[in-house]
Write a protein that holds these residues in place. Structure first.
Motif, PDB file in Angstrom:
ATOM      1  N   VAL A  89     -10.258  73.438  84.196  1.00  0.00           N
ATOM      2  CA  VAL A  89     -10.130  74.883  84.371  1.00  0.00           C
ATOM      3  C   VAL A  89     -10.997  75.582  83.386  1.00  0.00           C
ATOM      4  N   ILE A 144      -2.065  76.978  83.878  1.00  0.00           N
ATOM      5  CA  ILE A 144      -3.013  77.686  84.451  1.00  0.00           C
ATOM      6  C   ILE A 144      -2.483  79.293  84.862  1.00  0.00           C
ATOM      7  N   SER A 204     -14.765  75.860  86.263  1.00  0.00           N
ATOM      8  CA  SER A 204     -13.528  75.131  86.667  1.00  0.00           C
ATOM      9  C   SER A 204     -13.710  74.489  87.752  1.00  0.00           C
ATOM     10  N   TYR A 263      -7.076  71.138  90.643  1.00  0.00           N
ATOM     11  CA  TYR A 263      -7.414  70.651  89.282  1.00  0.00           C
ATOM     12  C   TYR A 263      -6.719  69.368  89.152  1.00  0.00           C
TER      13      TYR A 263
END
Length: 324
Positions: free
Chosen positions: A219, A134, A259, A199
């Protein structure tokens, strides 16, 4: 007339291409045991965008319009830290494959810029082994694709916005790839209601009908396109054969999919989002990093490979934007 052996060679090459063109494959990373699973996405026509009657519809998702997409392969999963770290560290560059006439790409890996090591842990303690990478800028994601292309000899890039939505829908026209409502969203996606404010590892939820995991949630994913709020109004009047809005400035550019931080409506197949300068708000560097978005722990990417690779000069246009 071709000699018999040349005709045989031509036949073998053609049949190999045709059969390979319909198959999934794994892209091995030279010098490692790691690979990227690539799924074949057949070309076709689809209706891009959402109708005003769709629950959660935003104005930038319309008007709906027909789009033609050529076949391509797309990564089964979002790019993970395991893979992205190889690009950052560059310790496997010496294992670049030999140049060959069969290669789609002939590029010296040493000439490709690499993402700088971030000043802080960009995973923010949420996990790295098997988790999506990310916080990279679109430039960093693009350069990963260029680096991977040089390492393997196959042409990789980010998907266009149209390719991404086509792959996400997987032949459906509903709000989500699995249906019209978010009732079963938790079976397919990590989002605000079930992510536990972090996440998750890729591939833990159900894939869409084409076998792609986490197209909804986990994401958001970079695409190649510049973000234009009225893009579909303009596009509806123009040629919609593999459309792509070439960026002319750094912001905004399109991310897709929603996300782990987003509510359900933001995970719909048609939902669009533009990048922002605010994604670097807490970057203490002067000038701010070309490679990292300190305030975008919700953004990652996945790669594609066109079934018909472009010519070398076109490849470079996908990888080298002076406005990045």
């Amino acid at each position: 007339m071709f000699p018999d052996f040349l005709r045989l060679l031509l036949f073998l090459n053609l049949t190999t291409y045709l059969s390979f063109g319909q198959q999934n494959y794994k892209q091995q990373l030279p010098g490692t045991e790691k690979s990227i699973a690539m799924l074949f996405i057949p070309g076709g026509t689809f209706t891009m965008g959402s109708a005003p009657t769709e629950k959660g519809h935003f104005a930038d998702e319309g008007p709906q319009h027909q789009v033609i997409i050529d076949p391509f392969w797309m990564a089964e999963f979002e790019t993970t830290w395991d893979l992205y770290t190889l690009f950052m560290e560059r310790t496997i560059d010496k294992y670049q494959i030999y140049s060959s006439l069969a290669n789609e790409v002939d590029l010296e890996v040493d000439a490709i810029s690499g993402a700088t090591t971030p000043y802080t842990d960009m995973s923010f303690g949420m996990g790295t082994d098997g988790y999506p990478a990310i916080c990279m800028t679109q430039l960093a994601a693009i350069k990963f694709c260029e680096w991977l292309s040089a390492m393997t000899g196959n042409f990789y890039r980010l998907p266009t916005e149209a390719e991404w939505e086509y792959a996400c829908r997987a032949g459906t026209s509903s709000a989500y790839s699995f249906g019209e409502t978010s009732e079963n969203l938790s079976e397919y996606a990590w989002f605000k209601d079930n992510s536990d404010d972090t996440y998750q590892k890729v591939g833990l939820k159900k894939p869409n009908q084409w076998g792609l995991f986490d197209m909804h949630g986990n994401v958001s994913e970079w695409t190649l396109d510049a973000y234009e709020i009225k893009a579909y109004r303009i596009r509806k009047k123009n040629n919609n054969d593999n459309p792509y809005i070439v960026p002319t400035k750094i912001y905004p550019r399109v991310v897709r999919g929603g996300s782990w931080m987003d509510r359900a409506s933001r995970l719909r197949s048609a939902t669009r989002r533009g990048s922002s300068k605010k994604w670097k708000q807490r970057d203490p560097q002067i000038p701010k990093s070309l490679w990292w978005h300190t305030d975008a722990p919700f953004v990652g990417f996945r790669i594609v490979r066109p079934a018909k690779p472009p010519k070398i000069e076109i490849q470079k246009k996908y990888w080298n934007y002076s406005t990045n």
